[in-house]
Design a protein around this motif. Sequence first.
Motif, PDB file in Angstrom:
ATOM      1  N   GLU A 253      -3.258  22.470  -1.296  1.00 61.24           N
ATOM      2  CA  GLU A 253      -4.550  23.054  -0.909  1.00 61.24           C
ATOM      3  C   GLU A 253      -5.379  23.416  -2.143  1.00 61.24           C
ATOM      4  N   GLY A 254      -5.559  22.404  -3.016  1.00 66.32           N
ATOM      5  CA  GLY A 254      -6.393  22.607  -4.192  1.00 66.32           C
ATOM      6  C   GLY A 254      -5.844  23.607  -5.183  1.00 66.32           C
ATOM      7  N   GLY A 255      -4.532  23.777  -5.205  1.00 65.27           N
ATOM      8  CA  GLY A 255      -3.909  24.704  -6.142  1.00 65.27           C
ATOM      9  C   GLY A 255      -3.563  26.052  -5.559  1.00 65.27           C
ATOM     10  N   LEU A 256      -3.968  26.328  -4.323  1.00 66.17           N
ATOM     11  CA  LEU A 256      -3.670  27.627  -3.709  1.00 66.17           C
ATOM     12  C   LEU A 256      -2.177  27.801  -3.436  1.00 66.17           C
TER      13      LEU A 256
ATOM     14  N   PRO B 137      -2.256  12.543  -3.634  1.00 66.96           N
ATOM     15  CA  PRO B 137      -1.211  12.960  -2.694  1.00 66.96           C
ATOM     16  C   PRO B 137      -1.796  13.499  -1.387  1.00 66.96           C
ATOM     17  N   PHE B 138      -1.066  13.212  -0.312  1.00 64.39           N
ATOM     18  CA  PHE B 138      -1.488  13.651   1.014  1.00 64.39           C
ATOM     19  C   PHE B 138      -0.533  14.724   1.540  1.00 64.39           C
ATOM     20  N   ALA B 139      -0.987  15.475   2.498  1.00 59.60           N
ATOM     21  CA  ALA B 139      -0.175  16.551   3.071  1.00 59.60           C
ATOM     22  C   ALA B 139       1.139  15.986   3.619  1.00 59.60           C
ATOM     23  N   PRO B 140       2.280  16.582   3.244  1.00 59.64           N
ATOM     24  CA  PRO B 140       3.566  16.060   3.708  1.00 59.64           C
ATOM     25  C   PRO B 140       3.728  16.059   5.222  1.00 59.64           C
ATOM     26  N   ASP B 141       3.045  16.978   5.921  1.00 53.94           N
ATOM     27  CA  ASP B 141       3.257  17.080   7.365  1.00 53.94           C
ATOM     28  C   ASP B 141       2.421  16.091   8.171  1.00 53.94           C
ATOM     29  N   THR B 142       1.554  15.315   7.512  1.00 53.09           N
ATOM     30  CA  THR B 142       0.744  14.340   8.256  1.00 53.09           C
ATOM     31  C   THR B 142       0.846  12.919   7.700  1.00 53.09           C
ATOM     32  N   ILE B 143       1.349  12.754   6.489  1.00 58.80           N
ATOM     33  CA  ILE B 143       1.325  11.424   5.883  1.00 58.80           C
ATOM     34  C   ILE B 143       2.154  10.419   6.662  1.00 58.80           C
ATOM     35  N   TYR B 144       3.260  10.862   7.270  1.00 57.85           N
ATOM     36  CA  TYR B 144       4.096   9.911   8.009  1.00 57.85           C
ATOM     37  C   TYR B 144       3.446   9.480   9.312  1.00 57.85           C
ATOM     38  N   MET B 145       2.668  10.350   9.910  1.00 57.72           N
ATOM     39  CA  MET B 145       1.907   9.942  11.097  1.00 57.72           C
ATOM     40  C   MET B 145       0.883   8.879  10.726  1.00 57.72           C
ATOM     41  N   ARG B 146       0.284   9.017   9.563  1.00 54.36           N
ATOM     42  CA  ARG B 146      -0.691   8.035   9.104  1.00 54.36           C
ATOM     43  C   ARG B 146      -0.029   6.714   8.736  1.00 54.36           C
ATOM     44  N   ALA B 147       1.202   6.778   8.229  1.00 53.68           N
ATOM     45  CA  ALA B 147       1.887   5.562   7.786  1.00 53.68           C
ATOM     46  C   ALA B 147       2.604   4.835   8.916  1.00 53.68           C
ATOM     47  N   ARG B 148       2.912   5.541   9.998  1.00 54.27           N
ATOM     48  CA  ARG B 148       3.691   4.938  11.083  1.00 54.27           C
ATOM     49  C   ARG B 148       2.973   3.724  11.648  1.00 54.27           C
ATOM     50  N   ASN B 149       3.687   2.618  11.708  1.00 54.17           N
ATOM     51  CA  ASN B 149       3.100   1.343  12.118  1.00 54.17           C
ATOM     52  C   ASN B 149       3.621   0.942  13.489  1.00 54.17           C
ATOM     53  N   THR B 150       2.743   0.959  14.486  1.00 53.99           N
ATOM     54  CA  THR B 150       3.089   0.526  15.832  1.00 53.99           C
ATOM     55  C   THR B 150       2.001  -0.414  16.342  1.00 53.99           C
ATOM     56  N   ALA B 151       2.244  -1.025  17.493  1.00 56.08           N
ATOM     57  CA  ALA B 151       1.245  -1.924  18.073  1.00 56.08           C
ATOM     58  C   ALA B 151      -0.042  -1.172  18.386  1.00 56.08           C
TER      59      ALA B 151
ATOM     60  N   ARG C 184       0.870  -1.176   0.000  1.00 52.32           N
ATOM     61  CA  ARG C 184       0.000   0.000   0.000  1.00 52.32           C
ATOM     62  C   ARG C 184       0.909   1.228   0.000  1.00 52.32           C
ATOM     63  N   ILE C 185       0.856   1.990  -1.069  1.00 59.68           N
ATOM     64  CA  ILE C 185       1.777   3.111  -1.244  1.00 59.68           C
ATOM     65  C   ILE C 185       1.041   4.426  -1.000  1.00 59.68           C
ATOM     66  N   GLY C 186       1.488   5.170  -0.001  1.00 56.76           N
ATOM     67  CA  GLY C 186       0.982   6.516   0.235  1.00 56.76           C
ATOM     68  C   GLY C 186       1.911   7.522  -0.414  1.00 56.76           C
ATOM     69  N   VAL C 187       1.360   8.466  -1.140  1.00 58.65           N
ATOM     70  CA  VAL C 187       2.174   9.431  -1.880  1.00 58.65           C
ATOM     71  C   VAL C 187       2.055  10.810  -1.232  1.00 58.65           C
ATOM     72  N   SER C 188       3.192  11.386  -0.916  1.00 57.64           N
ATOM     73  CA  SER C 188       3.210  12.718  -0.322  1.00 57.64           C
ATOM     74  C   SER C 188       3.045  13.782  -1.396  1.00 57.64           C
ATOM     75  N   GLY C 189       2.429  14.881  -1.018  1.00 56.25           N
ATOM     76  CA  GLY C 189       2.432  16.049  -1.881  1.00 56.25           C
ATOM     77  C   GLY C 189       3.778  16.742  -1.824  1.00 56.25           C
ATOM     78  N   LEU C 190       3.953  17.714  -2.683  1.00 59.10           N
ATOM     79  CA  LEU C 190       5.180  18.504  -2.696  1.00 59.10           C
ATOM     80  C   LEU C 190       5.032  19.776  -1.875  1.00 59.10           C
ATOM     81  N   ASN C 191       3.884  20.403  -1.984  1.00 60.24           N
ATOM     82  CA  ASN C 191       3.651  21.707  -1.369  1.00 60.24           C
ATOM     83  C   ASN C 191       2.970  21.582  -0.007  1.00 60.24           C
TER      84      ASN C 191
END
Length: 348
Positions: A228-231, A257-271, A216-223
């Motif tokens: 924010e929809g092109g803003l 793409p997902f927000a770069p500042d939250t995607i790693y929190m979503r991907a982090r795998n813990t018990a 399952r591949i999560g893709v980060s945004g650049l901006n």
Amino acid sequence: MKAAKPLVVTQGDPAGIGPEIIAKAFRDAPDAMRHCFVAGDIATMRRAARCVLRGADMEIPVAHIETPAEALDAPPGCVPVLQLPGVAHDVPFGRITEAGGRAAAAAVVWAARAALAGEVAAMCTAPLHKEALSLAGVSYPGHTELLQAQAARFVGKPVEQMPVRMMLANDELRTVLVSIHVSLRDALNAVTRDSVMQTLRITHDALGRALGFSPRIGVSGLNPHAGEGGLFGREEIDIIEPAIAAARAEGIDARGPFAPDTIYMRARNTAQHPGEFDVVIAMYHDQGLIPIKYLGIDKGVNVTLGLPLIRTSPDHGTAFDIAGTGVADATSLVEAVEVAKHLAGMEK
């Protein structure tokens, strides 16, 4: 059981902590380092063994081997070293030198050629210093690019037809980078539909083989906020989203793409929090490496994806400031060796 082929560990820059963490790994993790050997310089490895011995009781034997196969019969705790010709053995600790860069590059080139020729099962690289590499006249900025060039030459292709990607991983996160060792300005220009698509394909294929299922591949945004929809920029709309859609049409499980500042929190795998993704695609170097290294540099492993060989490395540098003291932590190197063995199908 004896492995069919050994694993080679490159010495790294002799002015840094590479030789020390190798010696410490053989001493403290003999099962993990079984059927491994070092490509480098015997005198440098013996010096490293003496540094590690400070405050310890157990001597670390360093043995000279003539062929990789001899490493398969080395006793536990012994450091088998295949001596490379013309490698300096008197490089001072903690200094950027041409000799150090040349020694580190020679070990990488030898190991890559051995892996490509099928003489070793996999390779794990100890840290080198990019400035020292440059002083030695090596035109590649790091391990990844040097290995890419060796592999392309071996198969008779232009480097451009041997695309590779860097994956950093620990127990909780994996991330693959669209661009690697380039300036931030150049990294922004490197975010194209083709480069993102290529990253998705390489990640899907390589990680799928390692995991045994489609990741399952999560893709980060650049901006910020993924644009924010092109803003805050249109790269997500014009480049990243079309690449994800094309990848999904090929059967690749990519989302974002997902927000770069939250995607790693979503991907982090813990018990307590099973991750939503098996791996995150980062658009540039620091976007991906900061979260991995924040979780603990001692557990991080670097894996090069896309090569016709298996290569891993610890997720840290040469640490010139502590070289020669014997205090460097070998945990990441041991992790890197174990990952390489797993990928190569070797027993521990």
